[in-house]
Scaffold this motif. Structure first.
Motif, mmCIF file in Angstrom:
data_model
loop_
_atom_site.group_PDB
_atom_site.id
_atom_site.type_symbol
_atom_site.label_atom_id
_atom_site.label_comp_id
_atom_site.label_asym_id
_atom_site.label_seq_id
_atom_site.Cartn_x
_atom_site.Cartn_y
_atom_site.Cartn_z
ATOM 1 N N LYS A 1 -115.271 28.858 102.133
ATOM 2 C CA LYS A 1 -114.894 28.798 103.541
ATOM 3 C C LYS A 1 -114.019 29.984 103.941
ATOM 4 O O LYS A 1 -114.212 30.584 105.001
ATOM 5 C CB LYS A 1 -114.170 27.491 103.834
ATOM 6 C CG LYS A 1 -113.599 27.410 105.246
ATOM 7 C CD LYS A 1 -112.700 26.206 105.457
ATOM 8 C CE LYS A 1 -112.002 26.272 106.809
ATOM 9 N NZ LYS A 1 -111.082 25.130 107.030
ATOM 10 N N GLU A 2 -113.059 30.321 103.068
ATOM 11 C CA GLU A 2 -112.107 31.377 103.438
ATOM 12 C C GLU A 2 -112.744 32.755 103.540
ATOM 13 O O GLU A 2 -112.148 33.676 104.102
ATOM 14 C CB GLU A 2 -110.933 31.417 102.454
ATOM 15 C CG GLU A 2 -111.316 31.630 101.015
ATOM 16 C CD GLU A 2 -111.463 30.331 100.246
ATOM 17 O OE1 GLU A 2 -111.294 30.366 99.019
ATOM 18 O OE2 GLU A 2 -111.750 29.280 100.871
ATOM 19 N N TRP A 3 -113.957 32.922 103.014
ATOM 20 C CA TRP A 3 -114.643 34.211 103.128
ATOM 21 C C TRP A 3 -115.123 34.464 104.562
ATOM 22 O O TRP A 3 -115.408 35.601 104.923
ATOM 23 C CB TRP A 3 -115.847 34.263 102.206
ATOM 24 C CG TRP A 3 -115.548 34.157 100.742
ATOM 25 C CD1 TRP A 3 -114.321 34.040 100.144
ATOM 26 C CD2 TRP A 3 -116.507 34.136 99.681
ATOM 27 N NE1 TRP A 3 -114.457 33.957 98.781
ATOM 28 C CE2 TRP A 3 -115.791 34.016 98.471
ATOM 29 C CE3 TRP A 3 -117.899 34.210 99.641
ATOM 30 C CZ2 TRP A 3 -116.427 33.974 97.230
ATOM 31 C CZ3 TRP A 3 -118.540 34.158 98.406
ATOM 32 C CH2 TRP A 3 -117.810 34.046 97.211
ATOM 33 N N ILE A 4 -115.282 33.405 105.338
ATOM 34 C CA ILE A 4 -115.901 33.499 106.658
ATOM 35 C C ILE A 4 -114.855 33.874 107.707
ATOM 36 O O ILE A 4 -113.820 33.214 107.826
ATOM 37 C CB ILE A 4 -116.564 32.168 107.051
ATOM 38 C CG1 ILE A 4 -117.617 31.766 106.003
ATOM 39 C CG2 ILE A 4 -117.195 32.267 108.440
ATOM 40 C CD1 ILE A 4 -118.116 30.338 106.167
ATOM 41 N N VAL A 5 -115.148 34.931 108.464
ATOM 42 C CA VAL A 5 -114.269 35.365 109.549
ATOM 43 C C VAL A 5 -115.055 35.284 110.860
ATOM 44 O O VAL A 5 -116.029 36.019 111.040
ATOM 45 C CB VAL A 5 -113.767 36.804 109.340
ATOM 46 C CG1 VAL A 5 -112.818 37.195 110.473
ATOM 47 C CG2 VAL A 5 -113.089 36.958 107.985
ATOM 48 N N PRO A 6 -114.683 34.395 111.769
ATOM 49 C CA PRO A 6 -115.377 34.322 113.067
ATOM 50 C C PRO A 6 -115.211 35.630 113.845
ATOM 51 O O PRO A 6 -114.131 36.228 113.859
ATOM 52 C CB PRO A 6 -114.664 33.167 113.778
ATOM 53 C CG PRO A 6 -114.043 32.357 112.683
ATOM 54 C CD PRO A 6 -113.649 33.353 111.641
ATOM 55 N N CYS A 7 -116.290 36.054 114.496
ATOM 56 C CA CYS A 7 -116.289 37.330 115.220
ATOM 57 C C CYS A 7 -116.965 37.159 116.584
ATOM 58 O O CYS A 7 -117.642 36.166 116.839
ATOM 59 C CB CYS A 7 -117.032 38.409 114.436
ATOM 60 S SG CYS A 7 -116.457 38.661 112.742
ATOM 61 N N TYR A 8 -116.795 38.170 117.411
ATOM 62 C CA TYR A 8 -117.381 38.178 118.754
ATOM 63 C C TYR A 8 -118.827 38.668 118.729
ATOM 64 O O TYR A 8 -119.663 38.197 119.487
ATOM 65 C CB TYR A 8 -116.534 39.067 119.658
ATOM 66 C CG TYR A 8 -117.033 39.205 121.076
ATOM 67 C CD1 TYR A 8 -116.756 38.230 122.028
ATOM 68 C CD2 TYR A 8 -117.767 40.324 121.466
ATOM 69 C CE1 TYR A 8 -117.200 38.359 123.340
ATOM 70 C CE2 TYR A 8 -118.213 40.457 122.775
ATOM 71 C CZ TYR A 8 -117.928 39.472 123.705
ATOM 72 O OH TYR A 8 -118.375 39.600 124.995
ATOM 73 N N GLY A 9 -119.106 39.644 117.864
ATOM 74 C CA GLY A 9 -120.444 40.209 117.788
ATOM 75 C C GLY A 9 -120.519 41.224 116.676
ATOM 76 O O GLY A 9 -119.491 41.768 116.240
ATOM 77 N N VAL A 10 -121.717 41.498 116.191
ATOM 78 C CA VAL A 10 -121.886 42.419 115.074
ATOM 79 C C VAL A 10 -121.460 43.837 115.441
ATOM 80 O O VAL A 10 -120.807 44.525 114.648
ATOM 81 C CB VAL A 10 -123.346 42.393 114.572
ATOM 82 C CG1 VAL A 10 -123.622 43.552 113.628
ATOM 83 C CG2 VAL A 10 -123.627 41.072 113.865
ATOM 84 N N VAL A 11 -121.811 44.304 116.643
ATOM 85 C CA VAL A 11 -121.450 45.674 117.021
ATOM 86 C C VAL A 11 -119.933 45.853 117.152
ATOM 87 O O VAL A 11 -119.385 46.822 116.620
ATOM 88 C CB VAL A 11 -122.185 46.103 118.312
ATOM 89 C CG1 VAL A 11 -121.679 47.459 118.786
ATOM 90 C CG2 VAL A 11 -123.694 46.175 118.056
ATOM 91 N N PRO A 12 -119.209 44.955 117.831
ATOM 92 C CA PRO A 12 -117.751 45.087 117.802
ATOM 93 C C PRO A 12 -117.197 45.078 116.383
ATOM 94 O O PRO A 12 -116.275 45.841 116.075
ATOM 95 C CB PRO A 12 -117.276 43.863 118.598
ATOM 96 C CG PRO A 12 -118.394 43.564 119.525
ATOM 97 C CD PRO A 12 -119.642 43.877 118.744
ATOM 98 N N SER A 13 -117.766 44.242 115.527
ATOM 99 C CA SER A 13 -117.294 44.180 114.142
ATOM 100 C C SER A 13 -117.507 45.496 113.417
ATOM 101 O O SER A 13 -116.657 45.920 112.616
ATOM 102 C CB SER A 13 -117.999 43.046 113.395
ATOM 103 O OG SER A 13 -117.612 41.788 113.916
ATOM 104 N N ILE B 1 -121.146 48.050 104.089
ATOM 105 C CA ILE B 1 -121.092 47.177 105.256
ATOM 106 C C ILE B 1 -122.532 46.821 105.603
ATOM 107 O O ILE B 1 -123.312 47.691 105.989
ATOM 108 C CB ILE B 1 -120.425 47.880 106.458
ATOM 109 C CG1 ILE B 1 -119.131 48.573 106.039
ATOM 110 C CG2 ILE B 1 -120.227 46.896 107.594
ATOM 111 C CD1 ILE B 1 -118.093 47.673 105.402
ATOM 112 N N SER B 2 -122.900 45.563 105.466
ATOM 113 C CA SER B 2 -124.294 45.174 105.603
ATOM 114 C C SER B 2 -124.521 44.305 106.834
ATOM 115 O O SER B 2 -124.010 43.190 106.933
ATOM 116 C CB SER B 2 -124.753 44.414 104.353
ATOM 117 O OG SER B 2 -126.138 44.186 104.379
ATOM 118 N N ASP B 3 -125.285 44.835 107.779
ATOM 119 C CA ASP B 3 -125.696 44.091 108.968
ATOM 120 C C ASP B 3 -126.957 43.316 108.599
ATOM 121 O O ASP B 3 -128.023 43.901 108.414
ATOM 122 C CB ASP B 3 -125.957 45.078 110.107
ATOM 123 C CG ASP B 3 -126.608 44.426 111.326
ATOM 124 O OD1 ASP B 3 -126.805 43.190 111.325
ATOM 125 O OD2 ASP B 3 -126.935 45.147 112.283
#
Length: 384
Positions: free
Chosen positions: A83-95, A193-195
């Motif tokens: 669970k702790e590996w997961i970071v909620p984000c807004y979108g792949v491009v901002p990330s 960094i893998s999309d």
């Protein structure tokens, strides 16, 4: 049965921005990478249920959000994540932009593989880093990696932006290719960094998540979202999977600096619903998309239109080799827009390696594709 939904007048980029992009409103838009197909009913119902509650305030990510991502990774890719590996984000491009800022400095080299999804290159340039282009080799109708060049570029690189599966070529990287990438990146201390946003829409091949390789697990960041799979890109809900704690903390710090930290209540419920109940719908979708891909290939061959289809191993985006049309690239683009009245993605927008190519979105109904192919055939007859 998948039918195209009329999206005109819904503020959609693909349809309502078509005139702005192409300069005409009489074409059939088959460009930006979302589908004209309705999201699964389970997602629609989840959004309706959430909308029925009359408040839409600041929202946290519930336990079910993390559990659904963990289960999806386990069930579809046999990858057990914490669970702790997961970071909620807004979108792949901002990330991507946050990652470049967090893990590199101005002037650092970053490897990309053109032809590539345009934000890979623009994000590097906007952050004043150097683009190290390990151009994919197009040979005998398919693409492969120039590993000699990749190893050379890795010596002066800080990051490698991997697109897996690859957009726009539709390649699914096999285990041997990924292992070789990992070996070179470890040797040169290059962060991967893998999309992997298209990982769910893979046909006959097997998608290997880069983080599932033990050697690189602590030296990579995986970016993903249900947006392409379930056609919910407008809900701006994605996530990063970062197994290494120090990398994860550095990423979170950079993302927090942006101020983009609040969850979208509709996106969260859509993700949970899609990952919990959407798998059967996805299998039907893949059958439909593969049928569309097969139809386009057969139509081009049957009518002797000199356009070759690069094998579409993944995604709902077909990469069309149009060089045998015998046109300059500018003339080719004009042909599709003004003769065929079709709005495709210009191959050159993916880099110089896209010259002579066009990208076709088949995430629509068979009826729409039939209309598109008839337009293409009639236009081709006019210029022959």
């Amino acid at each position: 049965m998948f039918e195209a939904v009329n999206r005109q007048g819904t503020h959609t980029v693909k349809w309502d921005e078509s005139r702005k992009k192409f300069g005409t409103d009489d074409l059939l838009p088959l460009w930006v990478a979302d589908m004209d197909l309705a999201s699964p009913e389970c997602v629609q119902e989840a959004i309706k249920k959430r909308a029925f509650h009359p408040l839409y305030g600041y929202t946290v990510y519930p336990e079910g959000y993390y559990e659904s991502i963990q289960n999806w990774m386990q069930n579809r890719f046999s990858w057990k994540i914490e669970k702790e590996w997961i970071v909620p984000c807004y979108g792949v491009v901002p990330s991507l932009n946050f990652i470049i800022s967090a893990f590199s400095q101005e002037g650092d080299g970053i490897i990309v593989q053109t032809p590539i999804y345009p934000p890979f290159v623009s994000s590097v340039k906007h952050k004043n880093r150097r683009v190290l282009d390990n151009t994919l080799v197009y040979e005998n109708g398919s693409y492969h990696i120039d590993f000699e060049d990749f190893a050379y570029k890795a010596k002066e690189a800080k990051l490698f932006l991997l697109c897996s599966p690859h957009n726009p070529t539709g390649r699914v990287w096999n285990r041997e290719e990924l292992e070789k990438i990992i070996e070179i990146c470890i040797e040169n201390d290059v962060l991967i960094i893998s999309d992997e946003i298209h990982a769910d829409v893979v046909y006959e091949k097997v998608h290997h998540i880069i983080g599932s390789f033990d050697k690189i697990m602590d030296h990579c960041v995986i970016l993903n979202a249900p947006s392409k799979t379930f056609n919910i890109a407008g809900l701006n809900t994605s996530y990063a999977i970062i197994p290494d704690k120090s990398l994860r903390q550095a990423y979170i710090l950079e993302q927090n600096r942006s101020g983009i930290t609040n969850g979208n209540p509709f996106g969260i419920d859509a993700l949970i619903s899609a990952y919990t109940e959407g798998a059967p719908w996805l299998e039907r979708l893949k059958e439909h998309l593969l049928s569309n891909i097969t139809y386009v290939k057969a139509f081009l061959q049957e009518h002797n239109i000199p356009i070759s289809v690069v094998p579409t191993e993944a995604t709902f985006l077909m990469w069309l080799d149009c060089k045998e049309m015998g046109m300059s690239h500018d003339t080719l683009v004009d042909f599709f827009v003004y003769k065929a009245k079709l709005g495709l993605n210009d191959g050159m927008s993916f880099g110089d390696a896209g010259e002579g190519f066009m990208r076709l979105n088949v995430g629509t109904s068979k009826e729409v594709l039939k209309e598109a192919m008839e337009r293409l055939l009639n236009a081709y007859k006019e210029v022959c």
